[in-house]
Motif scaffolding. Structure first.
Motif: not given
Ligand SMILES: O=P(O)(O)OC[C@H]1O[C@](O)(COP(=O)(O)O)[C@@H](O)[C@@H]1O
Ligand SMILES: [Mg+2]
Ligand SMILES: [Mg+2]
Length: 351
Positions: A245-249
């Protein structure tokens, strides 16, 4: 991520590494011999910093024309850094013996010199594949106690679990030269003041955030990964559209010191898992337990992070060989817990 970290030390009254070591002695965290050992290693790393800084001008780029015990082609700087550390540590009276990534067997201290109670293990130049392309490289070291009564340490005497480390540290040779250190009483950072030639305390009592949105792994090995590894990274890549549910770099310097230093500075995870390519060659991992995984695990855990093999804590492993390789999962605690849980669950389901 902007602004100075809470642990930053105001430069109104700079504290040198020597002063810091005196404080640590006064606190009873270290003794005179361990203090001297760190001074000697730091001085050797200053010389390595000068050598790496010279690059092509110093004739230090390229291959040395020899292979090391790992069967890897040695770079000139691998050999130069190894010699600098061996020479510096031979005569100080703080060591019983040392061992290096670049040498098959432990190196005794020459009889001409006084011996000490510590064993030093080091990766003299970490990130060798980056030397010729001017990307940050480093040195990693681990300090163990020599077993009582042992005057001629053997490989056996070095095979102690990471939990027995008396100290661990790394130096990054990047835009600035930075030393990060632990004696088991927190993690501290020193930056080399090139004008005065001394390391100065720049961060004290460093902590790593439990949560992160940044991961580091060599993605080109993905097709060789185990199922739980595919699952974990797959969820990070799915980002906000996936179960996390969230973006990762992503980041990957391919110098462990630089990737770990980023994590020590702003959090994140670093993973070099076991994969089918490695096991097909009878391997047990890419990175070395005694002078890469254990020292970095000690530092990361002291900063509030976690370090596992994907299945168990790295520092609880009983070493079986000096150049043993292990899978490495380290960094922000919450992510390492998830990645490790996926592997343990997969093993339980399989069993
Ligand atoms: O080339 P890859 O597979 O990305 O591996 C990079 C890893 O290998 C290493 O370079 C191994 O260390 P050495 O350079 O000391 O042999 C690590 O620093 C780095 O994390
Ligand atoms: Mg290395
Ligand atoms: Mg190396």
């Amino acid at each position: 991520m902007g602004g100075l970290a809470p642990e930053s030390v105001p430069m109104t009254k700079p504290i040198s590494l020597i002063q810091f070591l005196i404080e640590e002695k006064r606190e009873g965290h270290i003794n005179a011999q361990l203090s001297l050992l760190i001074e000697v290693v730091a001085r050797a790393c200053k010389r390595i910093s000068v050598a790496t800084g010279k690059g092509a001008l110093g004739g230090v780029l390229g291959n040395a024309g020899s292979d090391n015990v790992q069967g890897e082609a040695q770079k000139k700087l691998d050999v130069i850094s190894n010699e600098i550390l061996l020479e510096a540590n031979a005569w100080g009276g703080h060591l019983a013996a040392c061992a290096s990534e670049e040498m098959e067997d432990p190196q005794p201290i020459p009889d001409a010199y006084p011996k000490g109670n510590y064993l030093l293990l080091f990766d003299p130049l970490d990130g060798s594949s980056n030397i010729d392309v001017n990307v940050s490289v480093g040195t990693i070291f681990s300090v163990l106690r020599c077993p009582d009564g042992v005057t001629e340490p053997t490989t056996e005497d070095f095979l102690q679990p990471g939990t027995d480390q008396a100290a661990a540290g790394y130096v990054v040779y990047g835009p600035s030269t930075v030393l990060v250190l632990t004696f088991g009483h927190g993690v501290h950072e020193f930056t080399l003041d090139r004008e005065h030639g001394s390391f100065v305390l720049t961060r004290r009592g460093i902590t790593i955030p439990d949560e992160t949105a940044e991961f580091a792994i060599n993605m080109s090995n993905q097709r060789h990964w185990e199922a739980p590894m595919q699952r974990y990274i797959g969820e990070l890549l799915a980002g906000a559209t996936g179960p996390r549910g969230r973006d990762f770099n992503m980041r990957w310097v391919a110098s462990m010191v630089a990737d770990v230093h980023r994590i020590i500075t702003r959090g994140g995870v670093f993973i070099y898992p076991l994969d089918a390519k490695i096991t097909a060659k009878g391997g047990t991992g890419k990175l070395r337990l005694m002078y890469e995984a254990n020292p970095m695990a000690f530092i990361v855990e002291q900063a509030g992070g976690a370090a596992t093999t994907g299945r168990e804590p790295i520092m609880s492993l009983q070493p079986t060989a000096l150049h043993q390789r292990v899978p490495v999962f380290l960094g922000s605690k919450h992510e390492i817990e998830i990645a490790t849980r996926y592997h343990v669950e997969a093993d339980d389901t399989r069993d």
